[in-house]
Design a protein around this motif. Structure first.
Motif, PDB file in Angstrom:
ATOM      1  N   ARG A   1       0.842  -1.205   0.000  1.00 57.19           N
ATOM      2  CA  ARG A   1       0.000   0.000   0.000  1.00 57.19           C
ATOM      3  C   ARG A   1       0.876   1.254   0.000  1.00 57.19           C
ATOM      4  N   ARG A   2       1.886   1.278   0.861  1.00 56.20           N
ATOM      5  CA  ARG A   2       2.768   2.434   0.911  1.00 56.20           C
ATOM      6  C   ARG A   2       3.493   2.639  -0.414  1.00 56.20           C
TER       7      ARG A   2
ATOM      8  N   HIS B   1       2.221  -2.982 -12.025  1.00 53.32           N
ATOM      9  CA  HIS B   1       3.162  -3.331 -13.087  1.00 53.32           C
ATOM     10  C   HIS B   1       3.558  -4.805 -13.078  1.00 53.32           C
ATOM     11  N   VAL B   2       3.565  -5.416 -11.905  1.00 49.10           N
ATOM     12  CA  VAL B   2       4.047  -6.795 -11.817  1.00 49.10           C
ATOM     13  C   VAL B   2       3.520  -7.439 -10.538  1.00 49.10           C
ATOM     14  N   TRP B   3       3.377  -8.754 -10.559  1.00 45.37           N
ATOM     15  CA  TRP B   3       2.986  -9.519  -9.374  1.00 45.37           C
ATOM     16  C   TRP B   3       4.149  -9.552  -8.391  1.00 45.37           C
ATOM     17  N   SER B   4       3.847  -9.573  -7.112  1.00 49.89           N
ATOM     18  CA  SER B   4       4.880  -9.723  -6.094  1.00 49.89           C
ATOM     19  C   SER B   4       4.388 -10.649  -4.991  1.00 49.89           C
ATOM     20  N   ASP B   5       5.243 -11.592  -4.599  1.00 53.12           N
ATOM     21  CA  ASP B   5       4.926 -12.475  -3.479  1.00 53.12           C
ATOM     22  C   ASP B   5       5.222 -11.820  -2.136  1.00 53.12           C
ATOM     23  N   GLU B   6       5.842 -10.646  -2.154  1.00 58.05           N
ATOM     24  CA  GLU B   6       6.267  -9.993  -0.921  1.00 58.05           C
ATOM     25  C   GLU B   6       5.126  -9.251  -0.223  1.00 58.05           C
ATOM     26  N   THR B   7       4.043  -8.991  -0.945  1.00 59.60           N
ATOM     27  CA  THR B   7       2.905  -8.260  -0.380  1.00 59.60           C
ATOM     28  C   THR B   7       1.647  -9.098  -0.540  1.00 59.60           C
ATOM     29  N   PRO B   8       0.823  -9.220   0.489  1.00 58.23           N
ATOM     30  CA  PRO B   8      -0.445  -9.950   0.343  1.00 58.23           C
ATOM     31  C   PRO B   8      -1.279  -9.343  -0.795  1.00 58.23           C
TER      32      PRO B   8
ATOM     33  N   ASP C   1      -8.515  -0.110  -4.902  1.00 55.71           N
ATOM     34  CA  ASP C   1      -9.823   0.406  -4.491  1.00 55.71           C
ATOM     35  C   ASP C   1      -9.689   1.837  -3.966  1.00 55.71           C
ATOM     36  N   HIS C   2      -8.682   2.057  -3.131  1.00 60.10           N
ATOM     37  CA  HIS C   2      -8.477   3.370  -2.518  1.00 60.10           C
ATOM     38  C   HIS C   2      -8.183   4.432  -3.584  1.00 60.10           C
ATOM     39  N   ALA C   3      -7.387   4.067  -4.571  1.00 63.75           N
ATOM     40  CA  ALA C   3      -7.046   5.028  -5.629  1.00 63.75           C
ATOM     41  C   ALA C   3      -8.287   5.446  -6.403  1.00 63.75           C
ATOM     42  N   VAL C   4      -9.200   4.505  -6.620  1.00 59.17           N
ATOM     43  CA  VAL C   4     -10.426   4.819  -7.354  1.00 59.17           C
ATOM     44  C   VAL C   4     -11.376   5.647  -6.493  1.00 59.17           C
ATOM     45  N   THR C   5     -11.572   5.238  -5.243  1.00 60.94           N
ATOM     46  CA  THR C   5     -12.536   5.955  -4.395  1.00 60.94           C
ATOM     47  C   THR C   5     -12.071   7.372  -4.062  1.00 60.94           C
TER      48      THR C   5
END
Length: 315
Positions: A96-97, A121-128, A137-141
């Protein structure tokens, strides 16, 4: 230029997108301006960039041209977040940050208060995954993104992310996925394309000319002024120049000769009109290269030639 819906959303974009990966690095401000003018004159609307392109210089250069060459409301402005370079190395951060900090920086460079399409830009296993998607969602709302999508996700990753967003009313549905797709790279047809079809996503192919290989310019060797002559790009070109790849390139060249087209136009027309494709993202170092690609706008590949290219490029 034809306008197409992005998947099952209400967003419409031109049937070719202008890619800006080389802007601020190999493409200077004069060439970038000429590219944007040519693209606008051809009826293009979708312009795609990313925070990670040239360490933000691509967005900065594009932002300097918006309002000058094209009005903001004439552009469908797409960017991506999640990849950056710190201390000279590639960093992936889809937290998120990381994503929101990246979005704020992108908006500053682009000189706008929102983007029309914001993509991970890309999938990451480091973030849920839930954290990454909640950030969309936050960016849209909050109004900083009108629509959201993903990029470079495998088929199962695409299905998981898109299903999560559809599961609860009020979440921002994914409308698109941007993936490598061309006559020389059809792997996405096995998993990403079926996932996109099932979940209503439009597809934006990147590298639709396979790094320039499908233009035929590497048929007799590597031109000294081409990207294939650079140490950081040579491996990518060489990977396509095996027996299968050369056979596909020759088939494209024969089709072009028969039609009186360029090989570039044949390859672009093929991928542009594949099922679920919204718009190939066409990148060019120079305005002359882009003008050549824009020649495909009013062309449609005959069905029998498209079928023959399907056969010769099938794995």
């Amino acid at each position: 230029m034809q306008q197409r819906a992005v998947g099952e959303s209400g967003l419409k974009v031109s049937s070719l997108g202008l890619g800006t990966m080389t802007w601020g690095r190999d493409t200077d401000e004069h060439e970038a301006r000429d590219q944007l003018i040519a693209f606008a004159e051809a009826g293009g609307t979708l312009v795609d960039t990313a925070a990670g392109y040239a360490d933000g210089a691509s967005e900065q250069l594009l932002g300097s041209l918006i309002g000058d060459v094209m009005a903001r409301d004439e552009i469908v402005l797409a960017t991506k977040a999640g990849i950056s370079r710190r201390s000279g190395s590639r960093q992936v951060d889809t937290s998120r940050r990381g994503l929101l900090d990246g979005l704020e920086a992108s908006l500053r460079r682009l000189g706008t208060d929102h983007v029309d399409l914001w993509q991970v830009h890309v999938w990451s296993d480091e973030t849920p995954l839930e954290e990454t998607l909640a950030t969309l969602d936050h960016a849209v709302t909050t109004g900083r993104a009108r629509y959201v999508g993903i990029s470079n996700y495998a088929g199962w990753q695409t299905a998981q992310a898109a299903t999560w967003q559809r599961a609860v009313p009020g979440r921002a549905r994914l409308v698109s996925t941007q993936v490598q797709y061309s006559l020389l790279a059809r792997e996405v047809e096995y998993d990403v394309v079926p996932a996109a079809e099932a979940l209503g996503l439009g597809i934006f192919p990147w590298s639709p000319l396979a790094g320039g290989v499908l233009t035929g310019k590497y048929r007799t060797g590597t031109p000294s002024d081409s990207r294939g002559a650079r140490s950081d790009f040579a491996g990518r070109v060489d990977a396509y120049l095996d027996e299968r790849g050369r056979g596909i390139v020759e088939a494209v060249a024969r089709a072009a000769d028969g039609l009186g087209w360029t090989a570039q136009q044949v390859a672009l027309a093929w991928v542009r009109d594949r099922p679920l494709v919204t718009a190939p993202i066409v990148g060019a170092r120079t305005a002359a290269q882009l003008q050549s690609a824009l020649g495909v706008v009013d062309l449609t590949l005959p069905a029998e030639i498209a079928s023959a290219l399907d056969d010769v490029s099938a794995d």
